[in-house]
Design a protein around this motif. Structure first.
Motif, PDB file in Angstrom:
ATOM      1  N   ALA A 103     -73.698  30.391  46.806  1.00 14.53           N
ATOM      2  CA  ALA A 103     -73.189  29.422  45.825  1.00 14.53           C
ATOM      3  C   ALA A 103     -72.412  30.175  44.755  1.00 14.53           C
ATOM      4  CB  ALA A 103     -74.327  28.629  45.206  1.00 14.53           C
ATOM      5  N   ARG A 104     -71.336  29.594  44.309  1.00 19.42           N
ATOM      6  CA  ARG A 104     -70.525  30.221  43.258  1.00 19.42           C
ATOM      7  C   ARG A 104     -71.042  29.827  41.882  1.00 19.42           C
ATOM      8  NH1 ARG A 104     -64.241  29.304  45.316  1.00 19.42           N
ATOM      9  NH2 ARG A 104     -64.392  30.534  47.253  1.00 19.42           N
ATOM     10  N   GLY A 105     -71.039  30.818  40.987  1.00 17.63           N
ATOM     11  CA  GLY A 105     -71.403  30.529  39.610  1.00 17.63           C
ATOM     12  C   GLY A 105     -72.888  30.275  39.433  1.00 17.63           C
ATOM     13  N   PRO A 106     -73.290  29.907  38.217  1.00 17.64           N
ATOM     14  CA  PRO A 106     -74.706  29.628  37.939  1.00 17.64           C
ATOM     15  C   PRO A 106     -75.222  28.467  38.789  1.00 17.64           C
ATOM     16  CG  PRO A 106     -73.440  29.866  35.900  1.00 17.64           C
ATOM     17  CD  PRO A 106     -72.447  29.788  37.013  1.00 17.64           C
ATOM     18  N   ASN A 121     -77.781  18.900  41.568  1.00 13.16           N
ATOM     19  CA  ASN A 121     -77.173  20.226  41.487  1.00 13.16           C
ATOM     20  C   ASN A 121     -78.211  21.348  41.541  1.00 13.16           C
ATOM     21  OD1 ASN A 121     -74.729  21.655  41.487  1.00 13.16           O
ATOM     22  ND2 ASN A 121     -74.918  22.130  39.300  1.00 13.16           N
ATOM     23  N   VAL A 122     -79.385  21.058  42.115  1.00 13.00           N
ATOM     24  CA  VAL A 122     -80.387  22.099  42.344  1.00 13.00           C
ATOM     25  C   VAL A 122     -80.029  22.821  43.642  1.00 13.00           C
ATOM     26  CG1 VAL A 122     -82.805  22.553  42.895  1.00 13.00           C
ATOM     27  CG2 VAL A 122     -82.222  20.904  41.104  1.00 13.00           C
ATOM     28  N   LYS A 123     -79.841  24.134  43.551  1.00 12.77           N
ATOM     29  CA  LYS A 123     -79.426  24.901  44.720  1.00 12.77           C
ATOM     30  C   LYS A 123     -80.388  26.037  45.060  1.00 12.77           C
ATOM     31  CE  LYS A 123     -74.526  23.971  43.810  1.00 12.77           C
ATOM     32  NZ  LYS A 123     -73.192  24.585  43.542  1.00 12.77           N
ATOM     33  N   VAL A 150     -81.925  28.110  35.058  1.00 11.03           N
ATOM     34  CA  VAL A 150     -80.544  28.426  35.411  1.00 11.03           C
ATOM     35  C   VAL A 150     -80.487  29.865  35.921  1.00 11.03           C
ATOM     36  CG1 VAL A 150     -78.169  28.675  34.602  1.00 11.03           C
ATOM     37  CG2 VAL A 150     -79.607  26.816  33.720  1.00 11.03           C
ATOM     38  N   ALA A 151     -80.064  30.016  37.166  1.00 12.26           N
ATOM     39  CA  ALA A 151     -79.881  31.333  37.759  1.00 12.26           C
ATOM     40  C   ALA A 151     -78.401  31.701  37.675  1.00 12.26           C
ATOM     41  CB  ALA A 151     -80.352  31.347  39.203  1.00 12.26           C
ATOM     42  N   THR A 152     -78.109  32.778  36.978  1.00 10.78           N
ATOM     43  CA  THR A 152     -76.713  33.199  36.824  1.00 10.78           C
ATOM     44  C   THR A 152     -76.162  33.786  38.117  1.00 10.78           C
ATOM     45  OG1 THR A 152     -77.503  35.325  35.953  1.00 10.78           O
ATOM     46  CG2 THR A 152     -76.938  33.606  34.349  1.00 10.78           C
ATOM     47  N   GLY A 211     -80.808  36.575  38.913  1.00 14.36           N
ATOM     48  CA  GLY A 211     -80.681  36.707  37.464  1.00 14.36           C
ATOM     49  C   GLY A 211     -80.873  35.356  36.810  1.00 14.36           C
ATOM     50  N   PHE A 212     -81.627  35.323  35.716  1.00 13.90           N
ATOM     51  CA  PHE A 212     -81.916  34.066  35.041  1.00 13.90           C
ATOM     52  C   PHE A 212     -81.359  34.060  33.624  1.00 13.90           C
ATOM     53  CE2 PHE A 212     -85.392  34.263  38.175  1.00 13.90           C
ATOM     54  CZ  PHE A 212     -85.272  33.006  38.733  1.00 13.90           C
ATOM     55  N   THR A 213     -80.952  32.882  33.175  1.00 22.07           N
ATOM     56  CA  THR A 213     -80.622  32.704  31.774  1.00 22.07           C
ATOM     57  C   THR A 213     -81.922  32.671  30.986  1.00 22.07           C
ATOM     58  OG1 THR A 213     -78.617  31.455  32.285  1.00 22.07           O
ATOM     59  CG2 THR A 213     -79.541  31.183  30.087  1.00 22.07           C
ATOM     60  N   SER A 214     -82.089  33.613  30.062  1.00 30.14           N
ATOM     61  CA  SER A 214     -83.342  33.747  29.334  1.00 30.14           C
ATOM     62  C   SER A 214     -83.356  32.850  28.106  1.00 30.14           C
ATOM     63  CB  SER A 214     -83.558  35.204  28.910  1.00 30.14           C
ATOM     64  OG  SER A 214     -84.758  35.354  28.180  1.00 30.14           O
ATOM     65  N   VAL A 215     -84.528  32.258  27.825  1.00 33.52           N
ATOM     66  CA  VAL A 215     -84.684  31.420  26.636  1.00 33.52           C
ATOM     67  C   VAL A 215     -85.229  32.233  25.472  1.00 33.52           C
ATOM     68  CG1 VAL A 215     -85.027  29.318  27.974  1.00 33.52           C
ATOM     69  CG2 VAL A 215     -87.015  30.707  27.347  1.00 33.52           C
ATOM     70  N   CYS A 216     -85.413  33.522  25.665  1.00 36.26           N
ATOM     71  CA  CYS A 216     -85.939  34.376  24.595  1.00 36.26           C
ATOM     72  C   CYS A 216     -85.085  35.637  24.519  1.00 36.26           C
ATOM     73  CB  CYS A 216     -87.406  34.727  24.861  1.00 36.26           C
ATOM     74  SG  CYS A 216     -87.698  35.494  26.463  1.00 36.26           S
ATOM     75  N   ALA A 217     -85.485  36.543  23.641  1.00 32.42           N
ATOM     76  CA  ALA A 217     -84.714  37.774  23.460  1.00 32.42           C
ATOM     77  C   ALA A 217     -84.853  38.712  24.662  1.00 32.42           C
ATOM     78  CB  ALA A 217     -85.171  38.486  22.182  1.00 32.42           C
TER      79      ALA A 217
END
Length: 213
Positions: A34-37, A88-90, A150-152, A168-174
């Motif tokens: 899949a392309r993109g996030p 849009n769940v992939k 969200v997986a980048t 890779g995941f979009t992190s909700v923390c630092a």
């Protein structure tokens, strides 16, 4: 540290690297590029609909009933996968092994699946994304699927002879996870390097710890 490093014997130490995201030491049950996030759901139970309530029994009295039951299961599973895809769940990350009918419809609708994610790995993903595993997904076709990560990126990774899932995941923390790939000729050397690095990181944590007062 145990969940953010992978030891790979049989390769020279110079092949060691640092990769963004996390590495799950299992292959994709289904991989659909899949392309993109991409949106991902975490599940902690089989997605194949049950034919009876927990603790109950399903009685089949004829071959016709049996075939009708299989058609019902297939139809419900197809509807669920179609719904996930329309949301849009992939990517599905599952702590249990899914049945073949789930894998079939996931492949049909272009949804990647990673099975048997360990409790420790699932806890790490939950910490990074702020998302909890779905407990009831599959009981019926729900409304919009909103509790998603969200997986980048999401791709296979070959480490020596072992196929892994690199996500890779979009992190909700630092906390921005990276995975250390430690290569060495034998397991013993890799274990020594891992222990030395963990000791160094522990020392740095102590060194940079805020001093109260």
């Amino acid at each position: 540290f145990a969940r953010l490093h992978v030891a790979v014997p049989g390769l020279p130490a110079a092949s060691s690297s640092l990769l963004p995201g996390i590495v799950l030491r299992r292959d994709f049950a289904v991989y659909c590029p899949a392309r993109g996030p991409v949106r991902a759901v975490l599940v902690a139970r089989p997605l194949r609909p049950a034919l009876s309530a927990p603790g109950g029994e399903f009685l089949v009295e004829s071959e016709g009933q049996y075939r009708a039951s299989l058609r019902w299961v297939a139809g419900r599973t197809e509807a669920l996968m179609k719904h996930l895809r329309s949301s849009n769940v992939k990517l599905i990350l599952s702590s249990v092994k899914q049945e073949e009918v789930v894998i079939y419809y996931a492949r049909l609708f272009g949804v990647s699946v990673v099975e048997c994610v360990s409790p420790e790995e699932m806890a790490l993903i939950c910490e990074i994304t702020g998302v909890s595993p779905h407990a009831a997904l599959g009981d019926d076709v729900p409304g919009e699927v909103t509790d998603t990560a969200v997986a980048t990126f999401c791709q296979p990774l070959l480490l020596g002879s072992e196929r892994c899932a690199h996500i890779g995941f979009t992190s909700v923390c630092a906390f921005q996870p990276h995975c250390l790939i430690l290569c060495g000729p034998v397991d013993g050397v890799n274990e020594e390097h891992a222990a030395a690095l963990q000791g160094a990181f522990t020392m740095l944590q102590q060194l940079f710890k805020t001093v109260d007062g």
